[in-house]
Enzyme design. Structure first.
Site, PDB file in Angstrom:
ATOM      1  N   ARG A  17      -5.120 -11.038  94.436  1.00 19.63           N
ATOM      2  CA  ARG A  17      -4.645 -10.140  93.373  1.00 19.63           C
ATOM      3  C   ARG A  17      -3.112 -10.026  93.409  1.00 19.63           C
ATOM      4  NH1 ARG A  17      -1.448  -5.948  92.167  1.00 19.63           N
ATOM      5  NH2 ARG A  17      -2.072  -4.896  94.077  1.00 19.63           N
ATOM      6  N   ASP A  18      -2.576  -9.317  94.382  1.00 16.98           N
ATOM      7  CA  ASP A  18      -1.131  -9.103  94.406  1.00 16.98           C
ATOM      8  C   ASP A  18      -0.395 -10.426  94.592  1.00 16.98           C
ATOM      9  OD1 ASP A  18       1.051  -7.469  94.122  1.00 16.98           O
ATOM     10  OD2 ASP A  18       1.119  -6.825  96.205  1.00 16.98           O
ATOM     11  N   HIS A 209       1.412  -1.004 102.601  1.00 22.43           N
ATOM     12  CA  HIS A 209       1.522  -2.233 101.799  1.00 22.43           C
ATOM     13  C   HIS A 209       2.976  -2.681 101.826  1.00 22.43           C
ATOM     14  CE1 HIS A 209       0.280  -4.568  98.056  1.00 22.43           C
ATOM     15  NE2 HIS A 209       1.593  -4.559  97.906  1.00 22.43           N
ATOM     16  N   HIS A 211       6.146  -5.603 101.662  1.00 23.27           N
ATOM     17  CA  HIS A 211       6.636  -6.891 101.151  1.00 23.27           C
ATOM     18  C   HIS A 211       7.768  -7.351 102.055  1.00 23.27           C
ATOM     19  CE1 HIS A 211       4.727  -7.467  97.071  1.00 23.27           C
ATOM     20  NE2 HIS A 211       4.219  -6.319  97.478  1.00 23.27           N
ATOM     21  N   CYS A 242       5.684  -8.822  92.611  1.00 27.27           N
ATOM     22  CA  CYS A 242       5.284  -8.017  91.466  1.00 27.27           C
ATOM     23  C   CYS A 242       6.092  -8.460  90.276  1.00 27.27           C
ATOM     24  CB  CYS A 242       5.502  -6.537  91.737  1.00 27.27           C
ATOM     25  SG  CYS A 242       5.145  -5.529  90.290  1.00 27.27           S
ATOM     26  N   ASN A 251       4.124 -10.461  99.644  1.00 26.77           N
ATOM     27  CA  ASN A 251       3.558  -9.508 100.599  1.00 26.77           C
ATOM     28  C   ASN A 251       3.806 -10.026 102.009  1.00 26.77           C
ATOM     29  OD1 ASN A 251       1.320  -9.564  98.149  1.00 26.77           O
ATOM     30  ND2 ASN A 251       1.697  -7.532  98.973  1.00 26.77           N
TER      31      ASN A 251
END
Ligand code: MG
Length: 291
Positions: A17-18, A209, A211, A242, A251
């Protein structure tokens, strides 16, 4: 899982997903399904499979329903999906997602640009989504973006984060996920963040979360472990970013997080070699397109 169980770290793989969300190269549905299946084989307790957002805004994830329909589900893994609104929740329920995630921002600028509304408007939208998910028996993750810095508004104070976390908890989310969306944090920022959340949510009840924009993600994760955080998001191969956050890089790589956990004696149940096998075909596909 014996004496060390309390020390175990839970890793949610967010690459499908991300990770893929930020890749311009269209990844075929079959390749995504194979990616998720290979990640399942690696033993993750949770995989964020896709997102039921507006397909026009995130074309890479327009096939969320097809991916969910085709993956092989491993007992012991939760297959989750991001849902921005009630329509997204309907899609996730139809796809038999095991868990859903809603997302808010701690900064006004990011909220306006990323979710098409003020923080207040976005939080107001959550009510029916969280209630609907819980009625269906699904746990809900509540993401808070930009917990350290916003690409539009600059530094974000722990107090701003706290007020959004309070609202998410009041809305009934089961899990708070704190996102350094653009990878701006250094370890001291992580300490300040959790200091500001004292009495609101304990480190052990959050997911972090990170990055790796400035190469500080592993150091931040190490500090978070010291503070008692035991749940992290990461992306196989360090994919991700993003598309709505200028400057956001991938990430934190799952392999780097696994190495940190191993070095610190935290069990994860995730097989690093299997993660490497899972990401190889995706990297090849993205590289082929870059040529
Ligand atoms: Mg992210």
């Amino acid at each position: 899982m014996s004496a060390a169980a309390g020390n175990a770290v839970r890793i949610t793989e967010v690459g499908p997903r991300d990770g893929l969300q930020n890749e311009r190269t269209p990844v075929p549905t079959e390749a995504k399904v194979a990616f998720v299946d290979a990640l399942s084989a690696a033993g993750f307790p949770e995989i964020e499979v896709s997102s039921f957002v507006n397909a026009a805004r995130v074309p890479q994830l327009a096939d969320a329903s097809q991916v969910f329909a085709a993956i092989r589900r491993r007992p012991g893994t939760l297959y989750s999906a991001l849902v921005p609104n009630e329509r997204g929740l309907e899609g996730a329920l139809a796809a038999r997602a095991d868990k859903v995630a809603v997302f808010a921002s701690a900064s006004e600028g990011f909220s306006q640009r990323n979710t098409g509304g003020s923080i207040e408007e976005v939080l107001a939208r959550f009510g029916p989504v969280v209630r609907g998910a819980r009625t269906a028996g699904l746990p809900v993750r509540g993401y808070v973006s930009c917990v350290v810095r916003c690409p539009y508004d600059g530094p974000v104070s722990p107090a701003q984060v706290r007020s959004v976390v309070d609202r998410l908890l009041a809305a009934g989310v089961d899990e708070i996920d704190l996102g350094d969306t653009i990878g701006a944090a250094d370890p001291d920022d992580i300490a300040r963040l959790y200091d500001g959340l004292q009495g609101c949510v304990a480190p052990v009840a959050t997911t972090l979360h990170l990055h790796d924009t400035r190469g500080t993600a592993v150091a931040c994760a190490a500090r978070a472990l010291d503070l008692g955080v035991r749940s992290f998001d990461s992306s196989a191969g360090g994919l991700g970013g993003c598309p709505f956050a200028p400057g956001a890089k991938g990430n934190v790589a799952t392999s780097a997080l696994l190495e940190l956990c191993a070095a610190r004696g935290h069990a994860t149940g995730v097989d690093a070699a299997a993660v490497a096998r899972a990401i190889a075909p995706i990297v090849q596909l993205l590289r082929a397109d870059a040529r």
